[in-house]
Design a protein around this motif. Structure first.
Motif, PDB file in Angstrom:
ATOM      1  N   GLY A  86       0.756  -1.458   0.021  1.00 35.81           N
ATOM      2  CA  GLY A  86       0.104   0.081   0.007  1.00 35.81           C
ATOM      3  C   GLY A  86       0.588   1.324   0.106  1.00 35.81           C
ATOM      4  N   GLY A  87       2.166   1.045  -0.387  1.00 37.54           N
ATOM      5  CA  GLY A  87       2.951   2.450  -0.225  1.00 37.54           C
ATOM      6  C   GLY A  87       3.852   2.411   0.925  1.00 37.54           C
ATOM      7  N   PHE A  88       3.086   2.364   2.268  1.00 39.65           N
ATOM      8  CA  PHE A  88       3.823   2.566   3.318  1.00 39.65           C
ATOM      9  C   PHE A  88       2.953   2.143   4.633  1.00 39.65           C
ATOM     10  N   THR A  89       3.252   0.943   5.194  1.00 40.95           N
ATOM     11  CA  THR A  89       2.564   0.351   6.337  1.00 40.95           C
ATOM     12  C   THR A  89       3.567   0.059   7.494  1.00 40.95           C
ATOM     13  N   PRO A  90       3.421   0.937   8.541  1.00 41.36           N
ATOM     14  CA  PRO A  90       4.283   0.657   9.682  1.00 41.36           C
ATOM     15  C   PRO A  90       4.139  -0.641  10.050  1.00 41.36           C
ATOM     16  N   LEU A  91       5.058  -1.291  10.690  1.00 37.73           N
ATOM     17  CA  LEU A  91       5.356  -2.588  11.286  1.00 37.73           C
ATOM     18  C   LEU A  91       5.238  -2.620  12.759  1.00 37.73           C
ATOM     19  N   SER A  92       6.493  -2.088  13.238  1.00 34.85           N
ATOM     20  CA  SER A  92       7.061  -2.282  14.612  1.00 34.85           C
ATOM     21  C   SER A  92       8.311  -1.235  14.844  1.00 34.85           C
ATOM     22  N   GLY A  93       8.594  -0.875  16.188  1.00 36.01           N
ATOM     23  CA  GLY A  93       9.720  -0.462  16.681  1.00 36.01           C
ATOM     24  C   GLY A  93       9.824   0.887  16.689  1.00 36.01           C
ATOM     25  N   THR A  94      10.932   1.637  16.633  1.00 34.19           N
ATOM     26  CA  THR A  94      10.719   3.046  17.227  1.00 34.19           C
ATOM     27  C   THR A  94      11.949   3.818  16.337  1.00 34.19           C
ATOM     28  N   ILE A  95      11.659   5.168  16.089  1.00 38.28           N
ATOM     29  CA  ILE A  95      13.057   5.812  15.540  1.00 38.28           C
ATOM     30  C   ILE A  95      13.379   6.739  16.564  1.00 38.28           C
ATOM     31  N   GLU A  96      14.562   6.452  16.859  1.00 35.83           N
ATOM     32  CA  GLU A  96      15.350   7.290  17.879  1.00 35.83           C
ATOM     33  C   GLU A  96      16.401   8.443  17.269  1.00 35.83           C
ATOM     34  N   HIS A  97      16.320   9.350  17.982  1.00 34.20           N
ATOM     35  CA  HIS A  97      17.098  10.570  17.722  1.00 34.20           C
ATOM     36  C   HIS A  97      18.091  11.187  18.867  1.00 34.20           C
ATOM     37  N   THR A  98      19.019  11.749  18.179  1.00 34.56           N
ATOM     38  CA  THR A  98      20.189  12.459  19.307  1.00 34.56           C
ATOM     39  C   THR A  98      19.842  13.857  19.165  1.00 34.56           C
ATOM     40  N   GLY A  99      20.043  14.568  20.085  1.00 36.41           N
ATOM     41  CA  GLY A  99      19.980  16.167  20.225  1.00 36.41           C
ATOM     42  C   GLY A  99      19.041  16.706  20.935  1.00 36.41           C
ATOM     43  N   THR A 100      19.237  17.827  21.525  1.00 36.75           N
ATOM     44  CA  THR A 100      18.367  18.353  22.441  1.00 36.75           C
ATOM     45  C   THR A 100      18.009  19.923  22.298  1.00 36.75           C
ATOM     46  N   VAL A 101      16.800  20.149  23.063  1.00 36.49           N
ATOM     47  CA  VAL A 101      16.559  21.800  22.989  1.00 36.49           C
ATOM     48  C   VAL A 101      16.435  22.122  24.364  1.00 36.49           C
ATOM     49  N   ILE A 102      16.530  23.539  24.415  1.00 38.78           N
ATOM     50  CA  ILE A 102      16.196  24.034  25.992  1.00 38.78           C
ATOM     51  C   ILE A 102      15.153  25.099  25.648  1.00 38.78           C
ATOM     52  N   PHE A 103      14.379  25.107  26.585  1.00 37.52           N
ATOM     53  CA  PHE A 103      13.318  26.002  26.847  1.00 37.52           C
ATOM     54  C   PHE A 103      13.325  27.040  28.131  1.00 37.52           C
ATOM     55  N   ASN A 104      13.166  28.338  27.880  1.00 41.58           N
ATOM     56  CA  ASN A 104      13.392  29.197  29.122  1.00 41.58           C
ATOM     57  C   ASN A 104      14.370  29.149  30.030  1.00 41.58           C
ATOM     58  N   ASN A 105      15.592  28.595  29.401  1.00 44.56           N
ATOM     59  CA  ASN A 105      16.855  28.253  29.983  1.00 44.56           C
ATOM     60  C   ASN A 105      16.784  27.312  31.367  1.00 44.56           C
ATOM     61  N   GLN A 106      15.670  26.464  31.146  1.00 46.02           N
ATOM     62  CA  GLN A 106      15.358  25.706  32.385  1.00 46.02           C
ATOM     63  C   GLN A 106      15.092  24.311  32.031  1.00 46.02           C
ATOM     64  N   ILE A 107      14.290  24.173  30.881  1.00 46.44           N
ATOM     65  CA  ILE A 107      13.840  22.825  30.405  1.00 46.44           C
ATOM     66  C   ILE A 107      14.330  22.074  29.312  1.00 46.44           C
ATOM     67  N   THR A 108      15.132  21.360  29.688  1.00 50.54           N
ATOM     68  CA  THR A 108      15.974  20.567  28.277  1.00 50.54           C
ATOM     69  C   THR A 108      15.066  19.311  28.029  1.00 50.54           C
ATOM     70  N   VAL A 109      14.749  19.292  26.667  1.00 46.85           N
ATOM     71  CA  VAL A 109      14.126  17.854  26.255  1.00 46.85           C
ATOM     72  C   VAL A 109      14.787  17.497  24.832  1.00 46.85           C
ATOM     73  N   GLY A 110      14.640  16.377  24.605  1.00 43.12           N
ATOM     74  CA  GLY A 110      15.324  15.764  23.486  1.00 43.12           C
ATOM     75  C   GLY A 110      15.547  14.274  23.321  1.00 43.12           C
ATOM     76  N   ASP A 111      16.660  14.109  22.733  1.00 40.24           N
ATOM     77  CA  ASP A 111      16.902  12.578  22.365  1.00 40.24           C
ATOM     78  C   ASP A 111      15.577  11.800  22.288  1.00 40.24           C
ATOM     79  N   PHE A 112      14.832  12.368  21.185  1.00 35.07           N
ATOM     80  CA  PHE A 112      13.534  11.957  20.935  1.00 35.07           C
ATOM     81  C   PHE A 112      13.221  10.706  20.300  1.00 35.07           C
ATOM     82  N   SER A 113      12.275  10.108  20.846  1.00 34.69           N
ATOM     83  CA  SER A 113      11.810   8.750  20.317  1.00 34.69           C
ATOM     84  C   SER A 113      10.408   8.798  19.780  1.00 34.69           C
TER      85      SER A 113
END
Length: 224
Positions: A86-113
């Motif tokens: 069908g062109g694209f059908t997700p099956l399983s697993g995750t897409i992992e990332h590196t890199g973080t961002v900082i908000f308000n000089n207080q909250i750091t989030v990233g290494d997104f999954s």
């Protein structure tokens, strides 16, 4: 019957079978191996409207396309698989990332999954979520995938992935009413590799055995 004659018969028979056996075209399985997930510039403005200002970043990469805000490298820990049915059908697993961002000089989030989270009830969400694994370890956004993926056998592009504020992130922000708020658009540009099917591996082994048997038989005839 000598072994050389038997090997020749096996080799010829296998080769003949492979040449006349009907080819079945089945859906193939692929794995994401690298790439970039990018966030558009509107994301920054929308988050500013709810009190989150981007004040820093670490280990980010150039976004695709270049007019997007920021890019996150797809990490080798990724094990996301999909079918070309069908062109694209997700099956399983995750897409992992590196890199973080900082908000308000207080909250750091990233290494997104990015992966599936069964039972998500946010309106218009697809069941795919973006999770922070750096500090909060929670789902930040439910993802709404509205545009079809583009896949050419080696490259996968999922455009216009809408980011919707998750109930968990809304609670952290102190405002449950933010749940489901459109918070920008993401885009996934990935390189992929085919995952060998068990039957395909057996076919390759059989073909290799037939070739070796044929060569052995030819060599015996030549030197006998």
């Amino acid at each position: 019957m000598r072994f050389s004659q038997f090997a020749g018969i096996v080799g010829c028979t296998t080769a003949a079978f492979m040449s006349i056996a009907p080819m079945q075209v089945d859906a193939a399985t692929f794995k994401v191996i690298s790439g970039v997930t990018s966030i558009d510039r509107d994301h920054e403005d929308i988050l500013k409207s709810i009190g989150l200002t981007l004040t820093g970043s670490n280990n980010i990469v150039a976004p695709i396309p270049s007019n997007y805000l920021v890019g996150f490298d797809i990490d080798s820990a990724t094990n996301f698989t999909f079918s070309d049915e069908g062109g694209f059908t997700p099956l399983s697993g995750t897409i992992e990332h590196t890199g973080t961002v900082i908000f308000n000089n207080q909250i750091t989030v990233g290494d997104f999954s990015i992966g599936f989270a069964p039972g998500r009830t946010v309106q218009d969400a697809s069941g795919v979520v973006l999770r922070d694994t750096f500090s909060l370890n929670t789902i930040l956004f439910d993802l709404s995938i509205t545009e079809p993926a583009a896949f050419d056998g080696q490259n996968l592009t999922i455009p216009d992935v809408k980011l919707l504020v998750s109930p968990e992130f809304a609670k952290i922000l102190g405002n449950p009413d933010l749940t489901g708020l459109f918070a920008g658009t993401a885009r996934i540009d990935a390189q992929v590799a085919a995952v060998p099917e068990p039957d395909s591996v057996l076919a390759v082994l059989a073909a290799g055995a037939a070739l070796l048997a044929t060569k052995f038989y030819t060599r015996k005839i030549k030197y006998s």
